[in-house]
Design a protein around this motif. Structure first.
Motif, short mmCIF file in Angstrom:
data_model
loop_
_atom_site.label_atom_id
_atom_site.label_comp_id
_atom_site.label_asym_id
_atom_site.label_seq_id
_atom_site.Cartn_x
_atom_site.Cartn_y
_atom_site.Cartn_z
N ILE A 37 77.22 73.43 67.87
CA ILE A 37 78.30 72.45 68.06
C ILE A 37 77.76 71.05 67.79
CG2 ILE A 37 79.92 71.45 69.72
CD1 ILE A 37 79.98 74.21 71.11
N ILE A 38 76.59 70.76 68.31
CA ILE A 38 75.96 69.45 68.08
C ILE A 38 75.66 69.28 66.60
CG2 ILE A 38 73.91 68.06 68.58
CD1 ILE A 38 73.96 69.45 71.38
N ASP A 39 75.20 70.35 65.95
CA ASP A 39 74.92 70.28 64.51
C ASP A 39 76.18 69.98 63.71
OD1 ASP A 39 72.27 70.84 65.04
OD2 ASP A 39 72.48 72.99 64.63
N LYS A 40 77.30 70.56 64.10
CA LYS A 40 78.57 70.30 63.39
C LYS A 40 78.97 68.83 63.53
CE LYS A 40 80.88 74.74 63.29
NZ LYS A 40 81.09 74.78 61.85
N VAL A 41 78.78 68.25 64.72
CA VAL A 41 79.10 66.84 64.93
C VAL A 41 78.17 65.97 64.08
CG1 VAL A 41 79.11 64.98 66.63
CG2 VAL A 41 80.09 67.20 67.22
N LYS A 42 76.88 66.30 64.04
CA LYS A 42 75.92 65.53 63.23
C LYS A 42 76.29 65.57 61.76
CE LYS A 42 71.86 65.94 66.18
NZ LYS A 42 70.52 66.55 66.31
N ILE A 43 76.70 66.74 61.27
CA ILE A 43 77.09 66.87 59.86
C ILE A 43 78.30 65.98 59.56
CG2 ILE A 43 78.10 68.49 58.18
CD1 ILE A 43 76.22 70.63 59.45
N LYS A 44 79.24 65.93 60.48
CA LYS A 44 80.42 65.06 60.29
C LYS A 44 80.00 63.60 60.24
CE LYS A 44 84.20 67.54 60.25
NZ LYS A 44 85.00 67.65 59.07
N LEU A 45 79.11 63.20 61.14
CA LEU A 45 78.67 61.81 61.18
C LEU A 45 77.93 61.42 59.90
CD1 LEU A 45 77.43 61.54 64.87
CD2 LEU A 45 79.38 60.35 63.85
N ILE A 46 77.12 62.32 59.37
CA ILE A 46 76.38 62.02 58.15
C ILE A 46 77.32 61.84 56.97
CG2 ILE A 46 74.78 63.03 56.46
CD1 ILE A 46 73.31 64.30 58.88
N GLY A 47 78.38 62.62 56.94
CA GLY A 47 79.32 62.57 55.84
C GLY A 47 80.29 61.40 55.86
N TRP A 48 80.33 60.67 56.93
CA TRP A 48 81.28 59.56 57.05
C TRP A 48 80.87 58.37 56.18
CZ3 TRP A 48 82.45 58.87 62.94
CH2 TRP A 48 83.28 59.90 63.35
N LYS A 49 81.86 57.70 55.73
CA LYS A 49 81.64 56.41 55.08
C LYS A 49 82.14 55.35 56.06
CE LYS A 49 81.44 57.88 50.45
NZ LYS A 49 81.93 58.97 49.83
N ALA A 50 81.48 55.30 57.21
CA ALA A 50 81.94 54.46 58.31
C ALA A 50 81.86 52.97 58.00
CB ALA A 50 81.14 54.77 59.58
N ARG A 51 81.07 52.58 57.01
CA ARG A 51 80.94 51.16 56.71
C ARG A 51 82.25 50.59 56.19
NH1 ARG A 51 75.21 52.03 53.98
NH2 ARG A 51 74.00 52.10 55.88
N SER A 52 83.09 51.45 55.64
CA SER A 52 84.36 50.96 55.10
C SER A 52 85.43 50.82 56.17
CB SER A 52 84.85 51.89 53.99
OG SER A 52 85.13 53.17 54.53
N LEU A 53 85.11 51.21 57.39
CA LEU A 53 86.09 51.11 58.49
C LEU A 53 85.71 49.97 59.43
CD1 LEU A 53 86.44 54.87 59.51
CD2 LEU A 53 88.08 53.52 58.20
N PHE A 54 86.71 49.33 60.00
CA PHE A 54 86.46 48.36 61.06
C PHE A 54 86.05 49.11 62.31
CE2 PHE A 54 89.55 46.04 58.38
CZ PHE A 54 88.76 44.93 58.09
N MET A 55 85.52 48.41 63.30
CA MET A 55 85.04 49.03 64.53
C MET A 55 86.16 49.83 65.21
SD MET A 55 82.62 49.81 66.47
CE MET A 55 81.22 48.76 66.29
N ALA A 56 87.35 49.27 65.29
CA ALA A 56 88.47 49.98 65.93
C ALA A 56 88.79 51.27 65.16
CB ALA A 56 89.70 49.09 65.98
#
Length: 165
Positions: free
Chosen positions: A121-140
């Motif tokens: 379960i933790i591995d699945k969450v980590k994989i999702k986080l790695i795949g994000w392009k979070a820099r293009s999103l504002f903090m909210a």
């Protein structure tokens, strides 16, 4: 498939088919359906194997459905006799397995769970986080995305497992 469920229940009610109890005082379980998949639970003995074969043959004769032997697996409790396991497996012609593996993305467990069993379960969450392009999103936006996506992952598994540590 509903007719097959009624047929299995009728055999259980008439005492011909003996369901399996997972706990000493637990409710007996004879079968589980999901879409066109079936899991049968029974005691490991020749008479029960013959009754299961009778049920499946009767259903097949009246519905036109057949069991796919290459896709069908048989799992035995570690407490069952090895010679009996071999006899029943040969009778059906199904592949005997040590574990049922995954079903709908969830491991089918045969023993008491340990904390390490939840690492996936933790591995699945980590994989999702790695795949994000979070820099293009504002903090909210990141917070909203995290709440909606990341919280859904453990919730799915909590529907089938008690995550008590």
């Amino acid at each position: 498939m509903e007719r097959l469920g009624h047929l299995i229940s009728a055999y259980v009610q008439h005492g011909r088919c003996h369901p399996f109890c997972f706990a000493r005082n637990g409710s007996p379980l004879s079968h589980l359906f999901f879409a066109d998949d079936l899991i049968l639970y029974a005691r490991a003995d020749i008479q029960q194997a013959q009754i299961i074969n009778e049920i499946l043959s009767y259903f097949g004769a009246h519905s036109g459905h057949r069991v796919s032997k290459p896709k069908t697996h048989i799992y035995f409790s570690p407490n069952s006799n090895l010679d009996l396991q071999q006899t029943i497996s040969s009778y059906f012609g199904y592949q005997r397995v040590e574990s049922l593996g995954k079903y709908l993305g969830i491991h089918v467990q045969h023993q008491r769970l340990k904390c390490a069993d939840y690492d996936f379960i933790i591995d699945k969450v980590k994989i999702k986080l790695i795949g994000w392009k979070a820099r293009s999103l504002f903090m909210a936006g990141r917070i909203t995305y995290a709440k909606s996506v990341l919280s859904a992952i453990p919730i799915y598994f909590m529907q089938t497992f008690h995550l008590g540590f």
